[in-house]
Motif scaffolding. Sequence first.
Motif, mmCIF file in Angstrom:
data_model
loop_
_atom_site.group_PDB
_atom_site.id
_atom_site.type_symbol
_atom_site.label_atom_id
_atom_site.label_comp_id
_atom_site.label_asym_id
_atom_site.label_seq_id
_atom_site.Cartn_x
_atom_site.Cartn_y
_atom_site.Cartn_z
ATOM 1 N N PHE A 1 0.838 -1.196 0.000
ATOM 2 C CA PHE A 1 0.000 0.000 0.000
ATOM 3 C C PHE A 1 0.872 1.245 0.000
ATOM 4 N N SER A 2 0.313 2.363 -0.468
ATOM 5 C CA SER A 2 1.008 3.641 -0.461
ATOM 6 C C SER A 2 0.559 4.460 0.736
ATOM 7 N N PRO A 3 1.489 5.162 1.393
ATOM 8 C CA PRO A 3 1.104 6.008 2.522
ATOM 9 C C PRO A 3 0.321 7.230 2.054
ATOM 10 N N VAL B 1 -6.880 -0.754 4.727
ATOM 11 C CA VAL B 1 -5.980 -0.475 5.853
ATOM 12 C C VAL B 1 -6.066 0.991 6.288
ATOM 13 N N ARG B 2 -7.169 1.670 5.934
ATOM 14 C CA ARG B 2 -7.355 3.072 6.312
ATOM 15 C C ARG B 2 -7.960 3.151 7.715
ATOM 16 N N VAL B 3 -7.173 3.644 8.660
ATOM 17 C CA VAL B 3 -7.632 3.735 10.046
ATOM 18 C C VAL B 3 -8.835 4.675 10.118
ATOM 19 N N GLY B 4 -9.909 4.213 10.736
ATOM 20 C CA GLY B 4 -11.133 4.986 10.828
ATOM 21 C C GLY B 4 -12.145 4.658 9.762
ATOM 22 N N SER B 5 -11.763 3.848 8.780
ATOM 23 C CA SER B 5 -12.697 3.459 7.728
ATOM 24 C C SER B 5 -13.752 2.514 8.280
ATOM 25 N N PRO B 6 -15.001 2.634 7.823
ATOM 26 C CA PRO B 6 -16.033 1.683 8.266
ATOM 27 C C PRO B 6 -15.734 0.244 7.864
ATOM 28 N N SER B 7 -14.853 0.068 6.875
ATOM 29 C CA SER B 7 -14.508 -1.291 6.445
ATOM 30 C C SER B 7 -13.054 -1.638 6.777
ATOM 31 N N PHE B 8 -12.464 -0.963 7.786
ATOM 32 C CA PHE B 8 -11.071 -1.219 8.154
ATOM 33 C C PHE B 8 -10.857 -2.697 8.480
ATOM 34 N N VAL C 1 -7.662 0.059 -7.840
ATOM 35 C CA VAL C 1 -7.353 0.083 -6.412
ATOM 36 C C VAL C 1 -7.034 1.520 -6.031
ATOM 37 N N GLY C 2 -7.907 2.133 -5.255
ATOM 38 C CA GLY C 2 -7.713 3.515 -4.851
ATOM 39 C C GLY C 2 -6.670 3.663 -3.758
ATOM 40 N N ALA C 3 -6.308 4.919 -3.495
ATOM 41 C CA ALA C 3 -5.311 5.222 -2.469
ATOM 42 C C ALA C 3 -5.767 4.694 -1.113
ATOM 43 N N GLY C 4 -4.817 4.193 -0.326
ATOM 44 C CA GLY C 4 -5.126 3.742 1.024
ATOM 45 C C GLY C 4 -5.571 2.302 1.144
#
Length: 231
Positions: free
Chosen positions: A58-60, A84-91, A139-142
Amino acid sequence: MTARETLPGLWELPLEATSSDATALIPPDLGATVGHPLDVGHIHHVQGMLGVVHGLRFSPLPRPADWAYLTCSRGEVLVLVVDVRVGSPSFGRHHEVRLAARASEPPDTTATGTATAPPATATAPPTTATAPPAAGLYVGAGLAHGFTALVDDSVLTHLGPRGRRPEKDRLVHAFDPSLKLPWPIDTGAGNDRSVLTLPPEGADAPLLTALKKASRLPTWADWRTHPTERG
């Protein structure tokens, strides 16, 4: 084109969705679907062998993260994408998809990246992906993604914007037990493999919890304000 969003920022393109323009690497109307132009300035190929798992990469955020478009230019691969996005509803959730080369496509002879690696035990059950293979995956960012070949000597092609530098990406361990990823134990090669392997960099990758604790994961807030996302 009929693309479907399976996780926020992840778009899957069925084979029939791109049949009208089989020569295009990326369907010309995909940019309108995802909400930003898809000007390709970077292409690289990764050769996958049976039993080898590549990723999760993944990219930061906020920089230098950017989108990637994945397609299979030879053979067939299983791609797993993890939020892997912290705070995402699908984390921590994942989506799996098979990508297959079209029968009319010639083998890609420019592939690079064949991996040999020490064994690493995978405890996940065999994959349950039974849907028809897809033509491509935006595949989007994050989002983190990894893949393994379902047919020996397959090639996964990555397309991205100008200036894309995959070597700057970070890794999550592909066999992180907390993710419960369904990597295939039976590769379909006629022999039941109980052990999969990782390239050296993948074998040394940290677990998701360690990256989160070190604040080395992208955040949902950064993703929503990233210029390539609709927010």
